[in-house]
Scaffold this motif. Sequence first.
Motif, PDB file in Angstrom:
ATOM      1  N   TRP A 278       0.841  -1.205   0.000  1.00  0.00           N
ATOM      2  CA  TRP A 278       0.000   0.000   0.000  1.00  0.00           C
ATOM      3  C   TRP A 278       0.873   1.251   0.000  1.00  0.00           C
ATOM      4  O   TRP A 278       0.582   2.229  -0.699  1.00  0.00           O
ATOM      5  CB  TRP A 278      -0.954   0.009   1.185  1.00  0.00           C
ATOM      6  CG  TRP A 278      -1.557   1.353   1.482  1.00  0.00           C
ATOM      7  CD1 TRP A 278      -1.556   2.003   2.667  1.00  0.00           C
ATOM      8  CD2 TRP A 278      -2.261   2.225   0.569  1.00  0.00           C
ATOM      9  NE1 TRP A 278      -2.185   3.224   2.561  1.00  0.00           N
ATOM     10  CE2 TRP A 278      -2.637   3.386   1.277  1.00  0.00           C
ATOM     11  CE3 TRP A 278      -2.584   2.133  -0.781  1.00  0.00           C
ATOM     12  CZ2 TRP A 278      -3.319   4.440   0.695  1.00  0.00           C
ATOM     13  CZ3 TRP A 278      -3.273   3.191  -1.379  1.00  0.00           C
ATOM     14  CH2 TRP A 278      -3.642   4.334  -0.636  1.00  0.00           C
ATOM     15  N   ASP A 279       1.974   1.258   0.739  1.00  0.00           N
ATOM     16  CA  ASP A 279       2.880   2.400   0.766  1.00  0.00           C
ATOM     17  C   ASP A 279       3.412   2.679  -0.646  1.00  0.00           C
ATOM     18  O   ASP A 279       3.454   3.828  -1.104  1.00  0.00           O
ATOM     19  CB  ASP A 279       4.035   2.106   1.719  1.00  0.00           C
ATOM     20  CG  ASP A 279       4.828   3.350   2.113  1.00  0.00           C
ATOM     21  OD1 ASP A 279       4.526   4.441   1.608  1.00  0.00           O
ATOM     22  OD2 ASP A 279       5.755   3.217   2.928  1.00  0.00           O
ATOM     23  N   ILE A 280       3.801   1.616  -1.354  1.00  0.00           N
ATOM     24  CA  ILE A 280       4.298   1.774  -2.727  1.00  0.00           C
ATOM     25  C   ILE A 280       3.204   2.345  -3.627  1.00  0.00           C
ATOM     26  O   ILE A 280       3.423   3.307  -4.378  1.00  0.00           O
ATOM     27  CB  ILE A 280       4.785   0.418  -3.275  1.00  0.00           C
ATOM     28  CG1 ILE A 280       6.004  -0.069  -2.478  1.00  0.00           C
ATOM     29  CG2 ILE A 280       5.133   0.533  -4.765  1.00  0.00           C
ATOM     30  CD1 ILE A 280       6.362  -1.522  -2.764  1.00  0.00           C
ATOM     31  N   ALA A 281       2.022   1.756  -3.554  1.00  0.00           N
ATOM     32  CA  ALA A 281       0.913   2.216  -4.392  1.00  0.00           C
ATOM     33  C   ALA A 281       0.528   3.652  -4.058  1.00  0.00           C
ATOM     34  O   ALA A 281       0.248   4.460  -4.957  1.00  0.00           O
ATOM     35  CB  ALA A 281      -0.289   1.288  -4.226  1.00  0.00           C
ATOM     36  N   ALA A 282       0.521   3.992  -2.760  1.00  0.00           N
ATOM     37  CA  ALA A 282       0.169   5.349  -2.345  1.00  0.00           C
ATOM     38  C   ALA A 282       1.150   6.361  -2.902  1.00  0.00           C
ATOM     39  O   ALA A 282       0.775   7.452  -3.333  1.00  0.00           O
ATOM     40  CB  ALA A 282       0.125   5.435  -0.819  1.00  0.00           C
ATOM     41  N   GLY A 283       2.436   6.002  -2.898  1.00  0.00           N
ATOM     42  CA  GLY A 283       3.442   6.897  -3.449  1.00  0.00           C
ATOM     43  C   GLY A 283       3.253   7.124  -4.936  1.00  0.00           C
ATOM     44  O   GLY A 283       3.424   8.241  -5.439  1.00  0.00           O
ATOM     45  N   LEU A 284       2.912   6.071  -5.658  1.00  0.00           N
ATOM     46  CA  LEU A 284       2.670   6.207  -7.095  1.00  0.00           C
ATOM     47  C   LEU A 284       1.446   7.083  -7.355  1.00  0.00           C
ATOM     48  O   LEU A 284       1.450   7.929  -8.260  1.00  0.00           O
ATOM     49  CB  LEU A 284       2.496   4.828  -7.725  1.00  0.00           C
ATOM     50  CG  LEU A 284       3.767   3.959  -7.749  1.00  0.00           C
ATOM     51  CD1 LEU A 284       3.426   2.524  -8.148  1.00  0.00           C
ATOM     52  CD2 LEU A 284       4.812   4.549  -8.691  1.00  0.00           C
ATOM     53  N   LEU A 285       0.397   6.885  -6.559  1.00  0.00           N
ATOM     54  CA  LEU A 285      -0.791   7.734  -6.697  1.00  0.00           C
ATOM     55  C   LEU A 285      -0.445   9.197  -6.424  1.00  0.00           C
ATOM     56  O   LEU A 285      -0.872  10.096  -7.161  1.00  0.00           O
ATOM     57  CB  LEU A 285      -1.881   7.273  -5.729  1.00  0.00           C
ATOM     58  CG  LEU A 285      -2.597   5.965  -6.058  1.00  0.00           C
ATOM     59  CD1 LEU A 285      -3.476   5.545  -4.882  1.00  0.00           C
ATOM     60  CD2 LEU A 285      -3.438   6.098  -7.320  1.00  0.00           C
ATOM     61  N   ALA A 286       0.342   9.432  -5.379  1.00  0.00           N
ATOM     62  CA  ALA A 286       0.704  10.805  -5.015  1.00  0.00           C
ATOM     63  C   ALA A 286       1.550  11.463  -6.101  1.00  0.00           C
ATOM     64  O   ALA A 286       1.521  12.684  -6.270  1.00  0.00           O
ATOM     65  CB  ALA A 286       1.457  10.807  -3.686  1.00  0.00           C
ATOM     66  N   ALA A 287       2.297  10.633  -6.856  1.00  0.00           N
ATOM     67  CA  ALA A 287       3.136  11.156  -7.933  1.00  0.00           C
ATOM     68  C   ALA A 287       2.342  11.406  -9.216  1.00  0.00           C
ATOM     69  O   ALA A 287       2.905  11.851 -10.211  1.00  0.00           O
ATOM     70  CB  ALA A 287       4.283  10.184  -8.209  1.00  0.00           C
ATOM     71  N   GLY A 288       1.048  11.094  -9.186  1.00  0.00           N
ATOM     72  CA  GLY A 288       0.196  11.375 -10.332  1.00  0.00           C
ATOM     73  C   GLY A 288      -0.213  10.186 -11.153  1.00  0.00           C
ATOM     74  O   GLY A 288      -0.919  10.339 -12.159  1.00  0.00           O
TER      75      GLY A 288
END
Length: 223
Positions: free
Chosen positions: A56-66
């Motif tokens: 989830w941390d990885i996915a959240a970071g990708l979402l935050a990056a656009g």
Amino acid sequence: MVIAGEPSWDVAVDAHAGAHAGAHMDTAVDADELHRRHAPSQPAFTLVHTHCRIVWDIAAGLLAAGAAPQADAGLVRTGALLHDIGVYRLYDDAGQLDHAQYVRHGVLGHELLAADGLPETVCRFASCHTGVGLTRADIAAGDLPLPPGDYVAQTVEERLVMYADKFHSKSRPSSFLTVEAYRDYVRRFGADKVARFDELTAEFGVPDLAALADRHGMTVRGG
């Protein structure tokens, strides 16, 4: 058996996902409680639950990056936190993981979540995240111990969780994997699998592995 929870860092992760976190999906699903209820031991819980939170941390970071602005980030969070819950079904009474049957953990997780009354949209994160997708042809060619079928991520949320999962390995010691490391690993399953992973990389981008490794106190394995 009482299973203790992990130290809470996922509030920061949700903030890291920005406006995406908690969007759309009904967040009533208590993933932590499901892990505590189904984990056969504290070591199993720590291994699987920690991995799911990191995904989830990885996915959240990708979402935050656009990445994937159209994705339901609440559903991504739920799927990431539950995608590997079927691993618990592969532990024997002595606490040993049945590595020979590991490919079954996705379908076992789907069955477990369905039995708990979760919707198909959540159950599919378990059955459709293995590798970069398992097809009926893959199962036949590899004589895999799975019911015939196509276990392939279809929605953007399913694809994102499947992709994020590729960057973290539970193998002890747990570590993060670079794009090159996963490409080298998946190449043994065919050039089409490498091509599929490359498509996912183009769709979602590359996570900040150095920051993730620092946050979780782990190393990054390169290719």
